[in-house]
Design an enzyme around this catalytic site. Structure first.
Site, PDB file in Angstrom:
ATOM      1  N   LEU A 124     -18.073 -12.849 -63.750  1.00  0.00           N
ATOM      2  CA  LEU A 124     -17.010 -13.064 -62.776  1.00  0.00           C
ATOM      3  C   LEU A 124     -17.523 -14.070 -61.752  1.00  0.00           C
ATOM      4  O   LEU A 124     -18.722 -14.110 -61.443  1.00  0.00           O
ATOM      5  CB  LEU A 124     -16.640 -11.762 -62.053  1.00  0.00           C
ATOM      6  CG  LEU A 124     -15.951 -10.661 -62.877  1.00  0.00           C
ATOM      7  CD1 LEU A 124     -15.764  -9.415 -62.009  1.00  0.00           C
ATOM      8  CD2 LEU A 124     -14.610 -11.129 -63.412  1.00  0.00           C
ATOM      9  N   ASP A 125     -16.619 -14.874 -61.196  1.00  0.00           N
ATOM     10  CA  ASP A 125     -17.008 -15.793 -60.137  1.00  0.00           C
ATOM     11  C   ASP A 125     -17.538 -15.017 -58.935  1.00  0.00           C
ATOM     12  O   ASP A 125     -17.180 -13.847 -58.727  1.00  0.00           O
ATOM     13  CB  ASP A 125     -15.809 -16.632 -59.698  1.00  0.00           C
ATOM     14  CG  ASP A 125     -15.207 -17.450 -60.825  1.00  0.00           C
ATOM     15  OD1 ASP A 125     -15.919 -17.683 -61.815  1.00  0.00           O
ATOM     16  OD2 ASP A 125     -14.034 -17.843 -60.708  1.00  0.00           O
ATOM     17  N   LYS A 126     -18.333 -15.690 -58.128  1.00  0.00           N
ATOM     18  CA  LYS A 126     -18.930 -15.054 -56.953  1.00  0.00           C
ATOM     19  C   LYS A 126     -17.897 -14.360 -56.086  1.00  0.00           C
ATOM     20  O   LYS A 126     -18.070 -13.207 -55.680  1.00  0.00           O
ATOM     21  CB  LYS A 126     -19.690 -16.099 -56.127  1.00  0.00           C
ATOM     22  CG  LYS A 126     -20.263 -15.562 -54.820  1.00  0.00           C
ATOM     23  CD  LYS A 126     -20.934 -16.653 -54.017  1.00  0.00           C
ATOM     24  CE  LYS A 126     -21.446 -16.133 -52.685  1.00  0.00           C
ATOM     25  NZ  LYS A 126     -22.076 -17.197 -51.861  1.00  0.00           N
TER      26      LYS A 126
END
Length: 339
Positions: free
Chosen positions: A138-140
């Site tokens: 998942l993106d940050k």
């Protein structure tokens, strides 16, 4: 392209193109990175080393090995995690926004992998130490559900199921403006932005990427969407929405950062949450069906955008808008993620 991995490709329509450009495009690398790999002898064409300026010929077989970065050990850290499902084969984390998933330059500590290693539990080794069991990412600044394999067998089976589109991943997003219809499929290839290697972009020679969007509600200035991933490219949902002129609110990278105060979002937070995950258990075959209600910051934002203040304290506002209503049957293994 992750360090410590090998990829290959056969030259077809790109005959006559420079080797460094081919390697950069196929590996999502910068041209400088590709040229360095070629100079270091980790790129072979038909089993032999070539120069970066080599002009590819039809049917050339290119094998590229990306070595791991030298001298960086992943250090276990005692960082609290929200584990919503766990057995001896796998676990599912409800990741908080702001947490980087794996170590990389600029983020060698404080990542999800550091935290997983700090628990002292076994983790699959197939993805390398810096990936420590990760099946996907998942993106940050995207929150929500993420699968981690504890054994190499589970990692292999889950990764295969993901590639075969047998893992259902549904995200909730809020985009600026209004879609032209209640449903939209965006099928556009994604690769590194050739003008800015820190971003991804729609690139015709990129990897295939498809996202289905369903509008759940239309408010004054935004749409509430359910996004169904068919592929898992970096920043896929964010890029696909931006490409149709409706970026995710709060997304500074892809054009949705304006109006953050209107959305009531904290700095660097975008409205994207991995809320629903459904897959077959890699060993038992039972259906694992997990849901993560909106975290507090997104609940408050949705309450403000919808002019429905009661949503700020609702246990799961997604239920109000029918997020979980689909034609798929619900499996026997079920869990609920706290926020």
């Amino acid at each position: 392209m992750s360090a410590g991995l090998t990829f290959s490709f056969t030259v077809a329509d790109n005959a006559g193109e420079r080797l460094d450009l081919l390697v950069a495009r196929h590996g999502d690398l910068s041209r400088t990175q590709a040229a360095t790999l070629i100079a270091n002898g980790t790129v072979l064409v038909n089993g032999e080393r070539q120069k970066a300026s080599y002009r590819a010929e039809p049917e050339d077989a290119v094998v590229v090995t990306v070595p791991p970065p030298p001298g960086r050990d992943v250090v276990p850290e005692q960082i609290p995690l929200d584990i919503v499902y766990e057995d001896e084969h796998l676990l599912v984390v409800n990741k908080a926004a702001g947490m980087v998933v794996h170590p990389a330059p600029g983020n060698w500590s404080g990542t999800l992998v550091n935290a997983l290693m700090g628990r002292g539990e076994p983790l699959a080794e197939g993805g390398g130490e810096d990936r420590a069991g990760l099946v996907h990412r998942l993106d940050k600044d995207t929150s929500g559900l993420l699968v981690v394999a504890k054994t190499d067998e589970s990692h292999r089976i889950l990764s295969g199921a993901l590639a075969a589109r047998q893992v259902t991943r549904r995200y909730v997003a809020v985009c600026w403006g209004h879609l032209n219809a209640d449903s939209l499929t965006v099928d556009k290839p994604i690769a590194r932005d050739p003008r800015d290697r820190t971003r991804m972009a729609i690139v015709q020679t990129g990897k295939a990427a498809r996202t289905d969007f369903t509008r759940l509600a239309r408010f004054d200035s935004v749409d509430l969407l359910r996004a169904h991933l068919h592929t898992g490219r970096t920043h896929q949902i964010r890029i696909h929405l931006s490409s149709v002129g409706h970026p995710v609110i709060g997304d500074d990278t892809y054009g949705g950062g304006g109006g953050r105060k209107l959305a009531g979002l904290p700095p660097r937070r975008h409205f994207l949450h991995a809320a629903w995950l459904r897959f077959k258990h890699p060993v038992s075959g039972a259906i694992v069906d997990l849901r993560s209600p909106l975290p507090t910051d997104l609940r408050q934002s949705l309450a403000a955008l919808s002019d429905m203040p009661e949503l700020a304290t609702h246990q799961d506002p997604l239920d109000v808008f029918g997020f979980y209503h689909t034609d798929e049957s619900v499996g026997s293994a079920r869990g609920a993620a706290s926020d």
